[in-house]
Design a protein around this motif. Structure first.
Motif, mmCIF file in Angstrom:
data_model
loop_
_atom_site.group_PDB
_atom_site.id
_atom_site.type_symbol
_atom_site.label_atom_id
_atom_site.label_comp_id
_atom_site.label_asym_id
_atom_site.label_seq_id
_atom_site.Cartn_x
_atom_site.Cartn_y
_atom_site.Cartn_z
ATOM 1 N N GLN A 1 -3.422 -13.565 -3.811
ATOM 2 C CA GLN A 1 -3.481 -14.962 -3.202
ATOM 3 C C GLN A 1 -4.829 -14.519 -4.035
ATOM 4 O O GLN A 1 -5.469 -15.522 -3.367
ATOM 5 C CB GLN A 1 -3.430 -15.027 -2.351
ATOM 6 N N GLY A 2 -4.966 -14.109 -4.710
ATOM 7 C CA GLY A 2 -6.625 -14.727 -6.345
ATOM 8 C C GLY A 2 -7.463 -13.440 -4.644
ATOM 9 O O GLY A 2 -9.044 -13.025 -5.290
ATOM 10 N N GLN A 3 -7.161 -12.770 -4.098
ATOM 11 C CA GLN A 3 -8.392 -11.779 -3.157
ATOM 12 C C GLN A 3 -8.292 -10.396 -3.527
ATOM 13 O O GLN A 3 -6.816 -10.169 -3.459
ATOM 14 C CB GLN A 3 -8.364 -12.712 -1.943
ATOM 15 N N ALA A 4 -8.830 -9.442 -3.258
ATOM 16 C CA ALA A 4 -8.022 -7.904 -3.604
ATOM 17 C C ALA A 4 -8.112 -7.471 -2.044
ATOM 18 O O ALA A 4 -8.372 -8.181 -1.212
ATOM 19 C CB ALA A 4 -9.746 -7.240 -3.379
ATOM 20 N N ALA A 5 -6.860 -7.250 -2.586
ATOM 21 C CA ALA A 5 -6.396 -5.842 -1.205
ATOM 22 C C ALA A 5 -6.198 -4.974 -1.428
ATOM 23 O O ALA A 5 -6.384 -4.142 -2.905
ATOM 24 C CB ALA A 5 -5.013 -6.734 -0.781
ATOM 25 N N MET A 6 -5.819 -4.489 -0.275
ATOM 26 C CA MET A 6 -5.307 -2.539 -0.393
ATOM 27 C C MET A 6 -4.244 -2.645 0.253
ATOM 28 O O MET A 6 -4.060 -2.518 1.249
ATOM 29 C CB MET A 6 -6.417 -2.417 0.527
ATOM 30 N N ASN A 7 -3.643 -2.036 -0.548
ATOM 31 C CA ASN A 7 -2.120 -0.692 0.241
ATOM 32 C C ASN A 7 -2.965 0.515 0.611
ATOM 33 O O ASN A 7 -2.978 1.156 -0.060
ATOM 34 C CB ASN A 7 -1.573 -0.860 -1.114
ATOM 35 N N TRP A 8 -1.794 0.775 1.579
ATOM 36 C CA TRP A 8 -2.478 1.383 2.749
ATOM 37 C C TRP A 8 -0.990 2.927 2.371
ATOM 38 O O TRP A 8 -0.151 2.089 2.813
ATOM 39 C CB TRP A 8 -3.538 2.083 3.825
#
Length: 172
Positions: A153-160
């Motif tokens: 959604q236009g933001q940086a995210a991290m999958n763990w």
């Protein structure tokens, strides 16, 4: 496509602060940002990221291995940069001895930042994600986590995910 491998450390103290390097505004890499201590791995260090991390800690802070306790690999973060480069960051955590004296390098200024205030500082999205995950989950165990950066959604995210040997858990 190029690979860039880095080894960094989040070094904590007894006051729940983490040591950051404030990069100079003129720096070619991450100018002006607060970054964990560490840097690029040299060709002879590719199979030994801890050695690279210890070298970088010594160069940037003056802290030798004797001044650190519990330095262990806790995160491996992957991210794509400009569709031309894959960045792989080996992230260690450890604690500085209470009587440790820091020696600044020409890389920038060393700063202790309260763990709960990291998200309000000028840090990269991956740094913020690692610190948040460590405080919520990683601090309670000694597992190693794999993180992949992506946009959400236009933001940086991290999958763990936990890095583990699944074959050793399978009974034959």
């Amino acid at each position: 496509m190029q690979l860039r491998q880095m080894a960094v450390a989040f070094i904590f103290n007894k006051r729940r602060e983490v040591l950051f390097l404030q990069k100079k505004p003129t720096s070619a890499f991450l100018p002006g940002l607060l970054v964990p201590v560490g840097g690029h791995m040299e060709s002879g260090e590719i199979s030994d990221p801890k050695r690279a991390c210890l070298r970088e800690i010594q160069e940037e802070t003056g802290l030798g291995e004797h001044a650190l306790t519990g330095l262990e690999l806790r995160y491996i973060v992957h991210r794509m940069k400009d569709e031309r480069e894959i960045r792989i960051q080996y992230i260690f955590t450890g604690e500085a001895a209470a009587d440790s004296e820091l020696v600044e390098s020409d890389e920038g200024q060393l700063l202790w930042v309260d763990c709960n205030e990291v998200s309000s500082q000028h840090v990269s999205a991956s740094t913020e994600a690692v610190i948040r995950h460590f405080l919520e989950t990683g601090i309670y165990n000694h597992k190693t986590y794999i993180g992949t950066m992506h946009g959400k959604q236009g933001q940086a995210a991290m999958n763990w995910a936990v890095l583990e040997d699944w074959e050793s858990r399978v009974s034959l």
